[in-house]
Design an enzyme around this catalytic site. Structure first.
Site, PDB file in Angstrom:
ATOM      1  N   LYS A  63       1.418  -1.430  -0.067  1.00 18.73           N
ATOM      2  CA  LYS A  63      -0.515   0.241  -0.102  1.00 18.73           C
ATOM      3  C   LYS A  63       0.987   1.222  -0.122  1.00 18.73           C
ATOM      4  CE  LYS A  63      -4.091   1.420   0.953  1.00 18.73           C
ATOM      5  NZ  LYS A  63      -4.812   1.536  -1.014  1.00 18.73           N
ATOM      6  N   GLY A  68       6.307   0.837   6.173  1.00 18.50           N
ATOM      7  CA  GLY A  68       7.307   0.174   5.060  1.00 18.50           C
ATOM      8  C   GLY A  68       7.235   0.081   3.889  1.00 18.50           C
ATOM      9  N   CYS A  69       5.821   0.484   3.223  1.00 20.93           N
ATOM     10  CA  CYS A  69       6.340   0.576   1.889  1.00 20.93           C
ATOM     11  C   CYS A  69       6.834   1.867   1.596  1.00 20.93           C
ATOM     12  CB  CYS A  69       4.619   0.651   1.441  1.00 20.93           C
ATOM     13  SG  CYS A  69       4.016  -0.605   1.711  1.00 20.93           S
ATOM     14  N   THR A  70       7.324   2.578   2.573  1.00 24.07           N
ATOM     15  CA  THR A  70       7.612   4.265   2.233  1.00 24.07           C
ATOM     16  C   THR A  70       8.648   3.822   2.314  1.00 24.07           C
ATOM     17  OG1 THR A  70       5.440   5.645   2.724  1.00 24.07           O
ATOM     18  CG2 THR A  70       7.923   6.650   2.827  1.00 24.07           C
ATOM     19  N   ALA A  73      10.169   2.047  -0.273  1.00 21.64           N
ATOM     20  CA  ALA A  73      10.209   3.249  -1.739  1.00 21.64           C
ATOM     21  C   ALA A  73      11.533   3.825  -1.375  1.00 21.64           C
ATOM     22  CB  ALA A  73       8.807   4.171  -1.870  1.00 21.64           C
TER      23      ALA A  73
END
Length: 180
Positions: A63, A68-70, A73
């Site tokens: 998402k 975690g995704c931030t 990335a």
């Protein structure tokens, strides 16, 4: 009555397990990478063949704009010049739409494509889709695809803070092996 409740719980567990198993099988090392044709955060259509002749870090994530995704990335963003020097491109994929990707990309100045797999079809071809009917997301899997379009490595256990460095190390080893 207890049997009825127990049966209901077992049925729910079986249904949940079958839905989670709906994801396709993971492509194996040495196999051709499954093709894709998805829009990025700017609406531009991106296909696997656009990256032919380069290493491709194709990472699936759950998402936009979550911790975690931030972290993952931003690590790819910060290491992008090192990855590019090794002949690699980075592409992120989630089931979020293009508008969500555009906001996420702008907020964190992400200089690589984020592909909108709204239907989840590409994540499913890569074995990276979790579909619970009411909630669907991509698993945090990464595929290192070689310049010939074959799966070179599959990462199923990703530690977001160290993942980019792990890929850099693996690319360096792969390139050295190719020179032997």
């Amino acid at each position: 009555m207890k049997w009825l409740i127990l049966f209901g719980l077992i049925a729910a567990a079986v249904l949940l397990a079958s839905q989670m198993a709906r994801a396709g099988e993971l492509p194996q090392v040495g196999e051709a990478a499954p093709d894709f044709n998805l829009p990025d955060q700017e609406g531009k259509s991106r296909q696997l063949r656009d990256f032919a002749g380069k290493w491709l870090v194709l990472y699936f994530y759950p998402k936009d704009d979550t911790p975690g995704c931030t972290q993952e990335a931003c690590a790819f963003r910060d290491d992008l010049s090192r990855l590019e020097k090794l002949g690699a491109r980075v592409v992120g994929v989630s089931v979020d739409d293009g508008a969500s990707h555009a906001g996420f990309s702008a907020k964190y100045h992400l200089p690589f494509p984020l592909l909108a797999d709204v239907s989840g079809a590409v994540a499913e071809r890569y074995g990276a889709l979790t579909d619970l009917r009411v909630f669907r997301f991509a698993k945090r899997y990464t595929f290192l695809i070689d310049p010939q379009g074959r799966i070179a490595k599959v990462y199923r256990k990703v530690e977001t803070s160290k993942h980019s460095a792990e890929i850099i190390s693996d690319l360096q080893q792969s390139i050295l092996k190719g020179q032997e």
